[in-house]
Design a protein around this motif. Structure first.
Motif, PDB file in Angstrom:
ATOM      1  N   PHE A 203       0.794  -1.137  -0.076  1.00  0.00           N
ATOM      2  CA  PHE A 203      -0.029   0.155  -0.186  1.00  0.00           C
ATOM      3  C   PHE A 203       0.735   1.196  -0.179  1.00  0.00           C
ATOM      4  N   ARG A 204       2.194   1.392   0.513  1.00  0.00           N
ATOM      5  CA  ARG A 204       2.962   2.123   0.635  1.00  0.00           C
ATOM      6  C   ARG A 204       3.638   2.587  -0.965  1.00  0.00           C
ATOM      7  N   THR A 205       3.729   1.699  -1.704  1.00  0.00           N
ATOM      8  CA  THR A 205       4.753   1.866  -2.883  1.00  0.00           C
ATOM      9  C   THR A 205       3.583   1.784  -4.253  1.00  0.00           C
ATOM     10  N   ALA A 206       2.527   1.054  -4.163  1.00  0.00           N
ATOM     11  CA  ALA A 206       1.775   0.651  -5.505  1.00  0.00           C
ATOM     12  C   ALA A 206       1.175   1.932  -5.984  1.00  0.00           C
ATOM     13  N   SER A 207       0.729   1.984  -7.294  1.00  0.00           N
ATOM     14  CA  SER A 207      -0.073   2.985  -7.640  1.00  0.00           C
ATOM     15  C   SER A 207      -1.463   2.921  -7.092  1.00  0.00           C
ATOM     16  N   GLU A 208      -2.088   4.234  -7.007  1.00  0.00           N
ATOM     17  CA  GLU A 208      -3.441   4.381  -6.498  1.00  0.00           C
ATOM     18  C   GLU A 208      -4.518   3.293  -7.067  1.00  0.00           C
ATOM     19  N   SER A 209      -4.393   3.229  -8.562  1.00  0.00           N
ATOM     20  CA  SER A 209      -5.414   2.272  -9.123  1.00  0.00           C
ATOM     21  C   SER A 209      -5.234   0.958  -8.711  1.00  0.00           C
ATOM     22  N   ASP A 210      -3.804   0.620  -8.531  1.00  0.00           N
ATOM     23  CA  ASP A 210      -3.653  -0.849  -8.085  1.00  0.00           C
ATOM     24  C   ASP A 210      -3.821  -0.994  -6.643  1.00  0.00           C
ATOM     25  N   ARG A 211      -3.661  -0.113  -5.812  1.00  0.00           N
ATOM     26  CA  ARG A 211      -4.117  -0.079  -4.345  1.00  0.00           C
ATOM     27  C   ARG A 211      -5.753  -0.113  -4.284  1.00  0.00           C
ATOM     28  N   LEU A 212      -6.363   0.486  -5.151  1.00  0.00           N
ATOM     29  CA  LEU A 212      -7.706   0.384  -4.990  1.00  0.00           C
ATOM     30  C   LEU A 212      -8.380  -0.790  -5.340  1.00  0.00           C
ATOM     31  N   TRP A 213      -7.758  -1.507  -6.273  1.00  0.00           N
ATOM     32  CA  TRP A 213      -8.288  -2.543  -6.951  1.00  0.00           C
ATOM     33  C   TRP A 213      -7.956  -3.995  -5.904  1.00  0.00           C
ATOM     34  N   THR A 214      -6.570  -3.591  -5.288  1.00  0.00           N
ATOM     35  CA  THR A 214      -6.254  -4.892  -4.067  1.00  0.00           C
ATOM     36  C   THR A 214      -7.086  -4.635  -2.825  1.00  0.00           C
ATOM     37  N   VAL A 215      -7.542  -3.373  -2.520  1.00  0.00           N
ATOM     38  CA  VAL A 215      -8.492  -3.406  -1.263  1.00  0.00           C
ATOM     39  C   VAL A 215      -9.767  -4.007  -2.028  1.00  0.00           C
ATOM     40  N   ALA A 216     -10.202  -3.907  -2.989  1.00  0.00           N
ATOM     41  CA  ALA A 216     -11.371  -4.274  -3.538  1.00  0.00           C
ATOM     42  C   ALA A 216     -11.351  -5.924  -3.598  1.00  0.00           C
ATOM     43  N   LEU A 217     -10.366  -6.509  -4.205  1.00  0.00           N
ATOM     44  CA  LEU A 217     -10.179  -7.995  -4.369  1.00  0.00           C
ATOM     45  C   LEU A 217      -9.892  -8.737  -2.965  1.00  0.00           C
ATOM     46  N   PHE A 218      -9.284  -7.991  -1.981  1.00  0.00           N
ATOM     47  CA  PHE A 218      -9.308  -8.571  -0.596  1.00  0.00           C
ATOM     48  C   PHE A 218     -10.701  -8.467   0.094  1.00  0.00           C
ATOM     49  N   SER A 219     -11.441  -7.685  -0.128  1.00  0.00           N
ATOM     50  CA  SER A 219     -12.736  -7.660   0.329  1.00  0.00           C
ATOM     51  C   SER A 219     -13.914  -8.221  -0.316  1.00  0.00           C
ATOM     52  N   GLY A 220     -13.753  -8.874  -1.316  1.00  0.00           N
ATOM     53  CA  GLY A 220     -14.631  -9.704  -2.153  1.00  0.00           C
ATOM     54  C   GLY A 220     -15.155  -9.187  -3.347  1.00  0.00           C
ATOM     55  N   ARG A 221     -14.651  -7.923  -3.779  1.00  0.00           N
ATOM     56  CA  ARG A 221     -15.188  -7.282  -4.980  1.00  0.00           C
ATOM     57  C   ARG A 221     -14.672  -7.614  -6.140  1.00  0.00           C
ATOM     58  N   ARG A 222     -14.936  -8.542  -6.953  1.00  0.00           N
ATOM     59  CA  ARG A 222     -14.091  -9.309  -8.089  1.00  0.00           C
ATOM     60  C   ARG A 222     -14.880  -8.462  -9.537  1.00  0.00           C
ATOM     61  N   PRO A 223     -13.992  -8.633 -10.453  1.00  0.00           N
ATOM     62  CA  PRO A 223     -14.585  -8.281 -11.925  1.00  0.00           C
ATOM     63  C   PRO A 223     -15.628  -9.341 -12.400  1.00  0.00           C
ATOM     64  N   LYS A 224     -16.535  -9.098 -13.070  1.00  0.00           N
ATOM     65  CA  LYS A 224     -17.423  -9.954 -13.296  1.00  0.00           C
ATOM     66  C   LYS A 224     -16.831 -11.135 -14.506  1.00  0.00           C
ATOM     67  N   ARG A 225     -17.102 -12.401 -14.407  1.00  0.00           N
ATOM     68  CA  ARG A 225     -16.544 -13.344 -15.342  1.00  0.00           C
ATOM     69  C   ARG A 225     -16.853 -12.938 -16.697  1.00  0.00           C
ATOM     70  N   ALA A 226     -15.719 -13.148 -17.700  1.00  0.00           N
ATOM     71  CA  ALA A 226     -15.767 -12.459 -18.924  1.00  0.00           C
ATOM     72  C   ALA A 226     -15.988 -13.763 -20.045  1.00  0.00           C
ATOM     73  N   VAL A 227     -15.658 -14.931 -19.422  1.00  0.00           N
ATOM     74  CA  VAL A 227     -15.697 -16.252 -20.465  1.00  0.00           C
ATOM     75  C   VAL A 227     -16.131 -17.352 -19.355  1.00  0.00           C
ATOM     76  N   THR A 228     -16.622 -18.458 -19.876  1.00  0.00           N
ATOM     77  CA  THR A 228     -16.957 -19.730 -19.247  1.00  0.00           C
ATOM     78  C   THR A 228     -15.868 -20.375 -18.893  1.00  0.00           C
ATOM     79  N   THR A 229     -15.957 -21.351 -17.783  1.00  0.00           N
ATOM     80  CA  THR A 229     -14.784 -22.249 -17.736  1.00  0.00           C
ATOM     81  C   THR A 229     -14.911 -23.263 -18.745  1.00  0.00           C
ATOM     82  N   THR A 230     -15.985 -23.627 -19.389  1.00  0.00           N
ATOM     83  CA  THR A 230     -15.693 -24.596 -20.541  1.00  0.00           C
ATOM     84  C   THR A 230     -14.908 -24.075 -21.580  1.00  0.00           C
TER      85      THR A 230
END
Length: 530
Positions: A28-55
């Protein structure tokens, strides 16, 4: 992405809280603001929607690796994780770029606007530009399966260390319905108005399970007791002329429980209550199965509103008259709650969760034994002087649950586990006797030691009768004691029954299959406890 991969490796390979906290703080001290924001989002369960199927991913990975699809499919259950399987079969990247985490997330989000061939082209190109760990994380993001062993509390503590801001204030900022697409790092963490979102809930205070006898807590007069209700934990928020309902998992549920909208007719604005959402009839909750019918619905039909009406059983007051009172002692907050709800009419959608008077721990143990008669899971114990904290803390709040219900069942199917247990059979289907027939009624995959799973795995390999893909039918010989929290009718299952939170309490090596329980005994449990 390489920095994020190093962060992932640091927190994934350590069990020490201090190591995880410092790794996150350094990021958090060194990453860019956009990477920090997405890291907080990912670590709190906010993920981008799936773009393709697992198949599609499996087909593309097999094609890129130059192997037949059947070989990939055979490898998948052995590895136990799709993202890892793809990472292992793919050839080395043609070149490695060091583009940031936010770049790869934005590319995944943009894929939803492309046709399938264009999505395939982009994913193949990404695989050819990412190193092993980065590729694994990218695959996790594609599949929507990104999980990491870091609690929100650890992340918030690391964020506080990195920014110099108050940990409790940050915990409040991170609650609610924010999304990284609609906010900025500054607005989320640095802006001076943390109360800008009037719908924002407070972080929930979570209790630990009481393992020892309650006498270890000290004098009973220092404690309050109430039922541990079997519903959905939620906060009811009345601010700005509107109401909002949040679950403990930070899901906005306002529209799912329209009955609670009437709270604005009875309660003042500037009120936030913590409580349990339950379906209600007469003077006690209805079975949890009635509430389950409403959990996944965005809109509720009139028949369900009539047959499964909900109320909030309130047990704590967090905001009163627009003032945050969480630091007041529990006894003061509870007195304010009781005063606020004292004169509400009988048809109000909010009721007090009653306190249970007791003079000794022995008295309370006797009361606890009858919890199921009140459709409760046990008791909650709260120290009179405790503030309302955030997260799971030991010391002031305890849940004293009933011992689980148990049944002896025969294992009839087995499947390999995932992750570190991918080479072991850990996921089992269990059956009970109906006359001379074994009828499946539940699945379970937890509760035993690794050594027990290894012994069972050896037995499964020697006693397989048939294979159905990754599932093996085995000789109906092994008996297990299955523990569970509740039982209900289920037309979707052949047995007509479903268990809540089933797990294996022990392997009954002393018991032959013929002595396992019957469907009739399960139906009797349904009659008594359903």
């Amino acid at each position: 992405m390489k920095d994020f991969a190093r962060l992932f490796a640091a927190v994934d390979q350590s069990t020490r809280t201090t190591v995880k906290t410092e790794a996150l703080a350094a990021f958090f001290r060194t990453a860019s603001e956009s990477d920090r924001l997405w890291t907080v989002a990912l670590f709190s369960g906010r993920r981008p929607k799936r773009a393709v199927t697992t198949t599609q991913l499996r087909e593309w990975a097999a094609e890129r690796a130059g192997i037949p699809l059947w070989l990939f499919e055979e490898s998948y259950p052995i590895v136990g994780d799709l993202a890892e399987t793809i990472t292992l079969v793919l050839p080395p990247p043609e070149r490695e770029d060091d583009l940031p985490l936010s770049h790869w997330i934005e590319s995944l989000k943009a894929m939803s606007r492309l046709d399938i061939e264009a999505r395939k082209t982009q994913i193949l190109a990404a695989w050819d530009r990412l190193g092993t760990t980065e590729r694994f994380l990218f695959n996790k993001l594609i599949t929507g399966g990104f999980r990491i062993g870091v609690s929100r509390k650890i992340m918030t503590r690391a964020l506080a260390r990195a920014t110099g801001r108050d940990e409790a204030a940050l915990a409040l900022r991170l609650m609610g319905g924010w999304q990284p697409e609609t906010t900025t790092w500054h607005d989320l963490v640095e802006a001076e108005d943390p109360e800008a979102d009037a719908s924002r809930p407070y972080p929930f205070y979570l209790a630990y399970q009481l393992e020892a006898e309650p006498e270890a807590l000290g004098a009973p007069e220092d404690w309050a007791a109430e039922w541990k209700w079997d519903g959905i934990r939620g906060q009811l928020i009345l601010r700005g002329g509107a109401h909002h309902v949040w679950s403990r998992g930070e899901e906005l549920m306002t529209d799912r429980f329209p009955e609670l909208a009437r709270a604005v007719d009875f309660l003042p604005q500037g009120t936030v209550m913590d409580g349990e959402i339950v379906t209600w009839a007469g003077d006690q909750p209805m079975p949890f199965a009635t509430l389950q019918q409403r959990i996944g619905r965005k809109t509720v039909p009139k028949t369900l509103l009539r047959d499964a009406p909900v109320i909030l059983l309130a047990y704590d007051l967090l905001e009163n008259g627009g003032k945050d009172i969480r630091q007041q002692p529990y006894c003061a907050r509870r007195a304010a709650l009781d005063a606020l709800l004292a004169d509400l009419p009988a048809d109000a959608p909010v009721r007090r969760s009653p306190l249970i008077p007791f003079e000794s721990w022995e008295d309370l143990a006797t009361i606890r034994a009858d919890a199921r008669d009140s459709r409760a899971e046990g008791l909650m114990l709260k120290r009179h002087g405790s503030p309302y904290l955030d997260g799971r803390r030991k010391g002031d709040w305890w849940k004293w649950k009933l011992d689980p219900l148990t049944v002896d069942a025969v294992m009839i199917y087995a499947q390999q586990g995932h992750g570190r247990r991918a080479n072991l059979f850990t996921d089992f289907t269990f059956a009970a006797w109906n006359g001379n027939e074994l009828v499946p009624f539940t699945k379970a995959y937890s509760g035993l030691t690794d050594e027990e799973f290894r012994k069972i795995t050896n037995w499964v390999r020697k006693n397989t009768l048939q294979r159905f893909g990754p599932v093996r039918q085995v000789r109906p010989e092994l008996v297990f004691e299955i523990a569970f929290e509740g039982i209900q009718e289920s037309p979707r299952h052949k047995s007509g029954l479903a268990l809540r939170f089933p797990r294996m309490a022990r392997w009954r090596q002393d018991k032959p299959a013929q002595e396992a329980d019957t469907l009739d005994s399960l139906r009797e449990m349904l009659r008594l406890y359903g």
